[in-house]
Design an enzyme around this catalytic site. Sequence first.
Site, mmCIF file in Angstrom:
data_model
loop_
_atom_site.group_PDB
_atom_site.id
_atom_site.type_symbol
_atom_site.label_atom_id
_atom_site.label_comp_id
_atom_site.label_asym_id
_atom_site.label_seq_id
_atom_site.Cartn_x
_atom_site.Cartn_y
_atom_site.Cartn_z
ATOM 1 N N TYR A 141 0.735 -1.195 -0.060
ATOM 2 C CA TYR A 141 0.032 0.203 -0.075
ATOM 3 C C TYR A 141 0.863 1.295 0.135
ATOM 4 O O TYR A 141 0.477 2.501 -0.397
ATOM 5 C CB TYR A 141 -1.060 -0.117 1.146
ATOM 6 C CG TYR A 141 -2.340 -0.700 1.183
ATOM 7 C CD1 TYR A 141 -2.437 -2.077 0.735
ATOM 8 C CD2 TYR A 141 -3.485 0.030 1.418
ATOM 9 C CE1 TYR A 141 -3.701 -2.472 0.280
ATOM 10 C CE2 TYR A 141 -4.706 -0.696 1.275
ATOM 11 C CZ TYR A 141 -4.576 -1.888 0.783
ATOM 12 O OH TYR A 141 -5.884 -2.389 0.580
ATOM 13 N N LYS A 192 3.231 -15.269 1.864
ATOM 14 C CA LYS A 192 3.402 -15.919 0.602
ATOM 15 C C LYS A 192 4.864 -16.181 0.653
ATOM 16 O O LYS A 192 5.300 -15.700 -0.395
ATOM 17 C CB LYS A 192 2.743 -15.058 -0.341
ATOM 18 C CG LYS A 192 2.701 -15.813 -1.865
ATOM 19 C CD LYS A 192 1.624 -16.837 -1.650
ATOM 20 C CE LYS A 192 1.745 -17.600 -3.296
ATOM 21 N NZ LYS A 192 0.875 -18.959 -3.413
ATOM 22 N N ASP A 224 -3.069 -18.040 0.120
ATOM 23 C CA ASP A 224 -4.020 -18.772 -0.920
ATOM 24 C C ASP A 224 -4.825 -19.912 -0.052
ATOM 25 O O ASP A 224 -5.940 -20.103 0.123
ATOM 26 C CB ASP A 224 -3.380 -19.413 -2.114
ATOM 27 C CG ASP A 224 -2.159 -20.211 -1.947
ATOM 28 O OD1 ASP A 224 -1.563 -20.088 -0.891
ATOM 29 O OD2 ASP A 224 -1.385 -20.790 -2.824
ATOM 30 N N ASP A 248 -6.608 -6.870 4.132
ATOM 31 C CA ASP A 248 -7.511 -6.220 3.424
ATOM 32 C C ASP A 248 -8.594 -7.310 3.015
ATOM 33 O O ASP A 248 -9.711 -7.396 2.937
ATOM 34 C CB ASP A 248 -7.219 -5.317 2.386
ATOM 35 C CG ASP A 248 -8.130 -4.544 1.523
ATOM 36 O OD1 ASP A 248 -9.193 -4.132 2.081
ATOM 37 O OD2 ASP A 248 -8.117 -4.667 0.439
ATOM 38 N N ASP A 252 -12.462 -8.907 4.542
ATOM 39 C CA ASP A 252 -13.734 -8.934 3.816
ATOM 40 C C ASP A 252 -14.382 -10.266 3.791
ATOM 41 O O ASP A 252 -15.497 -10.517 3.866
ATOM 42 C CB ASP A 252 -13.542 -8.320 2.422
ATOM 43 C CG ASP A 252 -13.893 -6.985 2.230
ATOM 44 O OD1 ASP A 252 -13.540 -6.098 3.173
ATOM 45 O OD2 ASP A 252 -14.306 -6.522 1.141
#
Length: 359
Positions: A141, A192, A224, A248, A252
Amino acid sequence: MTKTIAILPGDGIGPEIVAEAIKVLDKLWTSFGLDVQLEQGLVGGAAIDATGHPLPIETLELVKKANAVLLGAVGGPKWEPLDIAIRPEKGLLGLRSELKLFANLRPAILFPELANASTLKPEIVEGLDILIVRELTGGIYFGQPRGIRILDNGESQGVNTLVYNESEIERIARVAFESAEKRQKRLCSVDKANVLEATELWREIVTRVGKDYPNVQLTHMYVDNAAMQLVRAPKQFDVIVTTNMFGDILSDLASQLTGSIGMLPSASLDANNKGMYEPIHGSAPDIAGQNIANPLATILSIAMMLRYSLNKPKLATIVENAVSQVLREGLRTKDIQQKGTETISTREMGDAVVAALSQ
Ligand code: IPM
Ligand code: MG
């Protein structure tokens, strides 16, 4: 001493849901002795319209002197054509970085009354209580270089950089381990590391910090797999710590486990527990101004504010209990509507929580 809360309603449904949270604060002031003063400011698209900038200097001054910040939401189609550097989202990102709010706590708790509101089977989500600790002021970000440039061959190229320093990883890891110590003592660090060096370092540092917290069981998971596990068997998680972007996305996802994104509050904290509190849902421009949005995530954000920044844990519990009570009474906004329950408006939901506080 009177504490100041900066109120930044923002865009879309922001002003509607924040108005309901203010009713709750007013009630806590009149009936429970909460000594706070509220000061409103502009952020996001509303600030762009009024001043040309998503984070005006007046707002920055206001939030810097305040003890806590309540934010509604920012953004909407109206401002999408603008240059990315001055879009509403930059106001939110500017607040996070200017206030050094590196620790974002996003609890995903299923209220028992909403077990049927989730798109997952009730037995998968019943009793769900996860805390996502998202790093908020670093990673892709904010990493440099960034931008869209034209290459020598005339082709355009978009660039963002995923970068984490050791100290950034260490401080968010400590917040996560300390949160886990107060809960089920299980921490899953999501990365990751099989592909991205920045998160290979993430894994190494989190593992090292973990040595200081021998009571917490630390595991690691690739993002993942974590996404899959969250819908397959979400109750395996207690606390998750992860990078800005993975947090983020996963938050959700986690919100939907609880029935609705309209239920999830968040706290963004600095090193001294000064915080900004906001629902994790966005500005929902499609339903803005219709008095149908769910104000409970914002009201639950007030509870987090009481707990983390205002040092009023008892009042926080009172607010959470009031939310439980209205759900028990069968009151539902449209997003959490179920067969046999009455659907009420944003304002009616706010009033119901205030009424539950009085009992
Ligand atoms: C969130 C939001 C923000 C983010 C947007 C509005 C910039 O999605 O708080 O999760 O990406 O962090
Ligand atoms: Mg998000």
